[in-house]
Scaffold this motif. Structure first.
Motif, short mmCIF file in Angstrom:
data_model
loop_
_atom_site.label_atom_id
_atom_site.label_comp_id
_atom_site.label_asym_id
_atom_site.label_seq_id
_atom_site.Cartn_x
_atom_site.Cartn_y
_atom_site.Cartn_z
N MET A 6 0.83 -1.21 0.00
CA MET A 6 0.00 0.00 0.00
C MET A 6 0.87 1.26 0.00
SD MET A 6 -3.16 0.11 -0.20
CE MET A 6 -4.71 0.19 0.59
N ASN A 7 2.06 1.17 0.58
CA ASN A 7 2.95 2.33 0.62
C ASN A 7 3.51 2.66 -0.76
OD1 ASN A 7 2.60 2.58 3.36
ND2 ASN A 7 4.38 1.30 3.86
N ARG A 8 3.58 1.65 -1.62
CA ARG A 8 4.11 1.88 -2.97
C ARG A 8 3.06 2.24 -3.99
NH1 ARG A 8 6.66 -3.50 -4.16
NH2 ARG A 8 5.28 -4.17 -2.52
N ALA A 9 1.78 2.19 -3.61
CA ALA A 9 0.68 2.49 -4.53
C ALA A 9 0.72 3.95 -4.95
CB ALA A 9 -0.65 2.18 -3.86
N PRO A 10 0.32 4.24 -6.20
CA PRO A 10 0.24 5.65 -6.62
C PRO A 10 -0.78 6.40 -5.78
CG PRO A 10 -0.59 4.19 -8.34
CD PRO A 10 -0.08 3.33 -7.24
N CYS A 12 -3.52 9.55 -4.77
CA CYS A 12 -4.63 10.31 -5.35
C CYS A 12 -4.15 11.68 -5.81
CB CYS A 12 -5.72 10.45 -4.28
SG CYS A 12 -7.14 11.41 -4.79
N GLN A 13 -4.62 12.12 -6.97
CA GLN A 13 -4.20 13.40 -7.55
C GLN A 13 -5.09 14.57 -7.14
OE1 GLN A 13 -1.41 13.69 -9.58
NE2 GLN A 13 -1.06 11.59 -8.93
N ALA A 14 -6.13 14.30 -6.35
CA ALA A 14 -7.06 15.35 -5.94
C ALA A 14 -6.37 16.33 -5.00
CB ALA A 14 -8.27 14.74 -5.26
N ARG A 15 -6.75 17.62 -5.12
CA ARG A 15 -6.17 18.65 -4.26
C ARG A 15 -7.28 19.43 -3.59
NH1 ARG A 15 -1.12 18.92 -3.91
NH2 ARG A 15 0.18 18.10 -5.55
N SER A 16 -6.99 19.91 -2.40
CA SER A 16 -7.94 20.70 -1.64
C SER A 16 -8.08 22.08 -2.27
CB SER A 16 -7.46 20.84 -0.19
OG SER A 16 -8.24 21.78 0.49
N LYS A 17 -9.32 22.59 -2.34
CA LYS A 17 -9.54 23.94 -2.87
C LYS A 17 -8.94 24.98 -1.94
CE LYS A 17 -14.14 23.14 -4.34
NZ LYS A 17 -15.47 23.69 -4.38
N ARG A 18 -9.11 24.74 -0.66
CA ARG A 18 -8.74 25.74 0.33
C ARG A 18 -7.25 25.80 0.58
NH1 ARG A 18 -12.60 25.83 5.40
NH2 ARG A 18 -14.05 26.18 3.71
N SER A 19 -6.62 24.66 0.86
CA SER A 19 -5.20 24.67 1.24
C SER A 19 -4.27 24.26 0.12
CB SER A 19 -4.99 23.74 2.44
OG SER A 19 -5.23 22.41 2.06
N GLY A 20 -4.78 23.59 -0.91
CA GLY A 20 -3.95 23.16 -2.02
C GLY A 20 -3.17 21.89 -1.72
N VAL A 21 -3.39 21.30 -0.55
CA VAL A 21 -2.69 20.08 -0.17
C VAL A 21 -3.32 18.89 -0.89
CG1 VAL A 21 -2.13 18.57 1.77
CG2 VAL A 21 -2.14 21.04 2.08
N GLY A 22 -2.48 17.99 -1.37
CA GLY A 22 -2.98 16.82 -2.08
C GLY A 22 -3.50 15.76 -1.14
N CYS A 23 -4.43 14.96 -1.63
CA CYS A 23 -4.96 13.83 -0.87
C CYS A 23 -3.87 12.76 -0.82
CB CYS A 23 -6.20 13.29 -1.57
SG CYS A 23 -6.87 11.80 -0.82
N LYS A 24 -3.67 12.16 0.31
CA LYS A 24 -2.60 11.19 0.46
C LYS A 24 -3.09 9.75 0.39
CE LYS A 24 0.32 14.28 3.10
NZ LYS A 24 -0.46 15.48 2.98
N ALA A 25 -4.34 9.55 0.06
CA ALA A 25 -4.90 8.20 -0.03
C ALA A 25 -4.40 7.51 -1.30
CB ALA A 25 -6.42 8.26 -0.05
N PRO A 26 -4.31 6.20 -1.30
CA PRO A 26 -3.89 5.49 -2.51
C PRO A 26 -4.97 5.59 -3.59
CG PRO A 26 -4.43 3.94 -0.77
CD PRO A 26 -4.50 5.30 -0.17
N ALA A 27 -4.54 5.78 -4.82
CA ALA A 27 -5.48 5.87 -5.94
C ALA A 27 -6.01 4.48 -6.27
CB ALA A 27 -4.79 6.47 -7.15
N VAL A 28 -7.23 4.43 -6.79
CA VAL A 28 -7.83 3.18 -7.22
C VAL A 28 -7.13 2.73 -8.50
CG1 VAL A 28 -9.98 2.14 -8.08
CG2 VAL A 28 -10.04 3.75 -6.19
N ARG A 29 -6.90 1.44 -8.62
CA ARG A 29 -6.21 0.92 -9.80
C ARG A 29 -6.95 1.31 -11.07
NH1 ARG A 29 -6.11 -4.51 -8.70
NH2 ARG A 29 -4.20 -4.24 -7.52
#
Length: 83
Positions: A6-10, A12-29
């Motif tokens: 799970m640590n090596r999984a790509p 998520c490319q989504a970013r927060s509107k407010r802070s600009g921080v990216g989501c750190k969850a693993p993306a779905v295959r």
């Protein structure tokens, strides 16, 4: 330290509107985003959808109404040109 796949999984490319921080969850295959941000989600189309009632607003019905409206507009333009 144990190597977790799970640590090596790509990520998520989504970013927060407010802070600009990216989501750190693993993306779905096969997707660029995680399950929380819409990967492979959405309701089924047509009669399989729970809110389906009569089909007036299905993609096919909307396309058919647009075609009919275009034909009527062409007929009116042709009738106006004859006068």
């Amino acid at each position: 330290m144990i190597d977790n796949p799970m640590n090596r999984a790509p990520r998520c490319q989504a970013r927060s509107k407010r802070s600009g921080v990216g989501c750190k969850a693993p993306a779905v295959r096969g997707h660029r985003v995680c399950r929380f941000h819409g990967a492979g989600g959405g309701a089924p189309r047509g009669a399989a959808h729970g809110q389906y009632r009569h089909g007036r607003f299905t993609c096919e019905a909307i396309a058919q109404r647009k075609e009919i409206a275009a034909l009527i507009a062409d007929a009116r333009r042709a009738a106006a040109a004859v006068r």
